[in-house]
Design an enzyme around this catalytic site. Structure first.
Site, PDB file in Angstrom:
ATOM      1  N   ASP A  98      -5.520  -7.362   4.381  1.00 58.26           N
ATOM      2  CA  ASP A  98      -5.145  -5.945   4.375  1.00 58.26           C
ATOM      3  C   ASP A  98      -5.177  -5.351   5.776  1.00 58.26           C
ATOM      4  O   ASP A  98      -6.241  -5.238   6.377  1.00 58.26           O
ATOM      5  CB  ASP A  98      -6.132  -5.191   3.471  1.00 58.26           C
TER       6      ASP A  98
ATOM      7  N   MET B 191      -9.646   7.260   0.541  1.00 58.68           N
ATOM      8  CA  MET B 191     -10.516   7.554   1.695  1.00 58.68           C
ATOM      9  C   MET B 191     -11.164   8.924   1.509  1.00 58.68           C
ATOM     10  O   MET B 191     -10.517   9.858   1.039  1.00 58.68           O
ATOM     11  CB  MET B 191      -9.700   7.561   2.986  1.00 58.68           C
TER      12      MET B 191
ATOM     13  N   GLY C  41      -0.441   1.582   9.520  1.00 63.60           N
ATOM     14  CA  GLY C  41       0.372   1.441  10.727  1.00 63.60           C
ATOM     15  C   GLY C  41      -0.348   0.934  11.962  1.00 63.60           C
ATOM     16  O   GLY C  41       0.193   1.020  13.061  1.00 63.60           O
TER      17      GLY C  41
ATOM     18  N   HIS D  92      -8.553   0.452  -3.419  1.00 62.51           N
ATOM     19  CA  HIS D  92      -9.424   0.078  -2.297  1.00 62.51           C
ATOM     20  C   HIS D  92     -10.213   1.324  -1.903  1.00 62.51           C
ATOM     21  O   HIS D  92      -9.665   2.251  -1.297  1.00 62.51           O
ATOM     22  CB  HIS D  92      -8.531  -0.432  -1.142  1.00 62.51           C
TER      23      HIS D  92
ATOM     24  N   MET E 196     -12.472   3.324   0.233  1.00 64.75           N
ATOM     25  CA  MET E 196     -13.101   3.483   1.552  1.00 64.75           C
ATOM     26  C   MET E 196     -13.886   4.782   1.490  1.00 64.75           C
ATOM     27  O   MET E 196     -13.538   5.789   2.115  1.00 64.75           O
ATOM     28  CB  MET E 196     -12.017   3.497   2.637  1.00 64.75           C
TER      29      MET E 196
ATOM     30  N   SER F 256       0.872  -1.184   0.000  1.00 63.42           N
ATOM     31  CA  SER F 256       0.000   0.000   0.000  1.00 63.42           C
ATOM     32  C   SER F 256       0.900   1.222   0.000  1.00 63.42           C
ATOM     33  O   SER F 256       1.847   1.305   0.791  1.00 63.42           O
ATOM     34  CB  SER F 256      -0.878   0.017   1.253  1.00 63.42           C
TER      35      SER F 256
ATOM     36  N   MET G  93     -10.160  -7.311   5.794  1.00 61.15           N
ATOM     37  CA  MET G  93      -9.460  -6.269   6.541  1.00 61.15           C
ATOM     38  C   MET G  93      -9.095  -6.740   7.940  1.00 61.15           C
ATOM     39  O   MET G  93      -9.949  -7.193   8.703  1.00 61.15           O
ATOM     40  CB  MET G  93     -10.327  -5.024   6.599  1.00 61.15           C
TER      41      MET G  93
ATOM     42  N   ASP H 157      -5.115   3.103  -1.340  1.00 62.23           N
ATOM     43  CA  ASP H 157      -6.195   3.314  -0.377  1.00 62.23           C
ATOM     44  C   ASP H 157      -6.817   4.694  -0.550  1.00 62.23           C
ATOM     45  O   ASP H 157      -6.209   5.709  -0.213  1.00 62.23           O
ATOM     46  CB  ASP H 157      -5.638   3.177   1.044  1.00 62.23           C
TER      47      ASP H 157
ATOM     48  N   GLY I  86      -1.927  -4.197   8.890  1.00 63.47           N
ATOM     49  CA  GLY I  86      -1.047  -4.700   9.938  1.00 63.47           C
ATOM     50  C   GLY I  86      -0.221  -5.910   9.554  1.00 63.47           C
ATOM     51  O   GLY I  86       0.310  -6.602  10.423  1.00 63.47           O
TER      52      GLY I  86
ATOM     53  N   HIS J 294      -1.372  -1.428  -3.940  1.00 64.59           N
ATOM     54  CA  HIS J 294      -2.673  -1.288  -3.275  1.00 64.59           C
ATOM     55  C   HIS J 294      -2.837   0.192  -2.942  1.00 64.59           C
ATOM     56  O   HIS J 294      -1.993   0.771  -2.248  1.00 64.59           O
ATOM     57  CB  HIS J 294      -2.642  -2.161  -2.012  1.00 64.59           C
TER      58      HIS J 294
ATOM     59  N   GLY K 156       1.631  -2.117   4.002  1.00 60.42           N
ATOM     60  CA  GLY K 156       1.802  -0.673   3.879  1.00 60.42           C
ATOM     61  C   GLY K 156       3.045  -0.226   4.609  1.00 60.42           C
ATOM     62  O   GLY K 156       4.129  -0.126   4.028  1.00 60.42           O
TER      63      GLY K 156
ATOM     64  N   PHE L 268      -6.495   4.157   8.634  1.00 54.88           N
ATOM     65  CA  PHE L 268      -5.114   4.587   8.823  1.00 54.88           C
ATOM     66  C   PHE L 268      -4.143   3.425   8.610  1.00 54.88           C
ATOM     67  O   PHE L 268      -4.469   2.285   8.930  1.00 54.88           O
ATOM     68  CB  PHE L 268      -4.919   5.134  10.248  1.00 54.88           C
TER      69      PHE L 268
HETATM   70  C1  DX5 Z   1      -6.333   0.783   6.064  1.00 52.87           C
HETATM   71  C2  DX5 Z   1      -5.902   0.467   4.649  1.00 52.87           C
HETATM   72  C3  DX5 Z   1      -4.736  -0.490   4.564  1.00 52.87           C
HETATM   73  C4  DX5 Z   1      -3.502   0.027   5.246  1.00 52.87           C
HETATM   74  C5  DX5 Z   1      -2.333  -0.885   5.123  1.00 52.87           C
HETATM   75  O1  DX5 Z   1      -7.436   1.603   6.051  1.00 52.87           O
HETATM   76  O2  DX5 Z   1      -6.967  -0.107   3.920  1.00 52.87           O
HETATM   77  O3  DX5 Z   1      -4.477  -0.807   3.223  1.00 52.87           O
HETATM   78  O4  DX5 Z   1      -3.134   1.261   4.803  1.00 52.87           O
HETATM   79  O5  DX5 Z   1      -1.286  -0.318   5.836  1.00 52.87           O
HETATM   80  P1  DX5 Z   1      -0.529  -1.124   6.986  1.00 52.87           P
HETATM   81  O6  DX5 Z   1       0.085  -2.301   6.312  1.00 52.87           O
HETATM   82  O7  DX5 Z   1       0.437  -0.155   7.530  1.00 52.87           O
HETATM   83  O8  DX5 Z   1      -1.584  -1.543   7.985  1.00 52.87           O
HETATM   84 ZN    ZN Z   2      -6.453  -1.032   1.947  1.00 51.35          ZN
END
Ligand code: DX5
Ligand code: ZN
Length: 229
Positions: free
Chosen positions: A179, A41, A149, A70, A72, A13, A141, A39, A181, A37, A201, A147
């Site tokens: 997806d 938002m 991290g 993705h 959101m 990501s 998920m 994201d 952590g 990937h 990510g 977010f």
């Molecule tokens: C969360 C996102 C994930 C996230 C992945 O809302 O959909 O794709 O950014 O990042 P890490 O791998 O740091 O959790």
């Molecule tokens: Zn994502």
């Protein structure tokens, strides 16, 4: 370079990448990854804003890797087209925000995009059941969206197993993508539960050594592959 079709796939990501040098960031890890990937938002579905189609287009121009957007956002039906036109090969959305998930799936498919349903940790995984034959990916998920991290939610592991069972039982071909952590400490569990694509990510774009981090994740996936997962 052609990669084996069935290998475990790595999908960084870009959320925590350095956006001032995004093209260099994605190109630097390109040889280790299968997807990027992205994201998106909207500040409504999640309490955060990221980027729109112009960023997707910029990544598209910077590398050869396929892009999975993705969404959101509250209105995937309105915005799917702009992301596909910007170069997304796959678009995933959260079905709980739309009145009719089938309508969104058909719309994305008609535009030529691959489709994914994203399953929020608090949403029942059986939501994918009626759509399995028309999905390219099920995006499980393992953090609450919003977010990068965040820590991996281990309680989602049984749901990933269930998703894999549903896909297999239906004779469907959707990839299971995990997806949130995912890092070197959690990737084994994600793969053991059924992940075929892992999003990483902050584990890749950690602000320090993205190339070394992507290589280590790739090596770990290859080890799991050789071990029979
Ligand atoms: C969360 C996102 C994930 C996230 C992945 O809302 O959909 O794709 O950014 O990042 P890490 O791998 O740091 O959790
Ligand atoms: Zn994502």
């Amino acid at each position: 370079m052609m990669q084996p079709v069935n290998r475990l796939k790595l999908a960084p990501s870009i959320l925590t990448a350095d956006f001032a040098r995004l093209g260099d960031e994605v190109r630097s890890v390109e040889s280790y990854v299968d997807w990027f990937h992205l994201d998106v938002m909207d500040g409504h579905y999640v309490p955060n804003l990221t980027f729109g189609a112009s960023t997707v287009e910029a990544v598209r121009r910077s590398c050869e890797v396929p892009l999975h957007v993705h969404l959101m956002i509250e209105n995937p039906l309105r915005y799917a087209r702009t992301f596909i036109e910007a170069g997304a090969q796959r678009v995933s959305f959260h079905p709980e925000v739309v009145p009719d998930a089938r309508e969104v799936i058909d719309h994305i498919t008609a535009l030529g995009g691959g489709v994914g349903i994203a399953v929020h940790p608090d949403i029942d995984v059986d939501v994918i059941g009626p759509h399995l034959q028309t999905l390219d990916v099920v995006l499980m998920m393992t953090v609450r969206p919003g977010f990068g991290g965040q820590p991996f939610l281990h309680e989602v592991l049984p749901k990933i197993r269930r998703a894999k069972e549903l896909v297999t039982a239906a004779g469907a071909e959707a990839d299971i993508e995990v997806d949130g952590g995912v890092n070197l400490s959690t990737v084994d569990e994600a793969v053991d539960a059924g992940a075929e694509i892992v999003v990483a990510g902050s584990a890749v774009f950690d602000g320090i050594h993205p190339v070394a981090a992507a290589r280590r994740m790739r090596e770990r996936l290859d080890e799991l592959e050789q071990r029979g997962r």
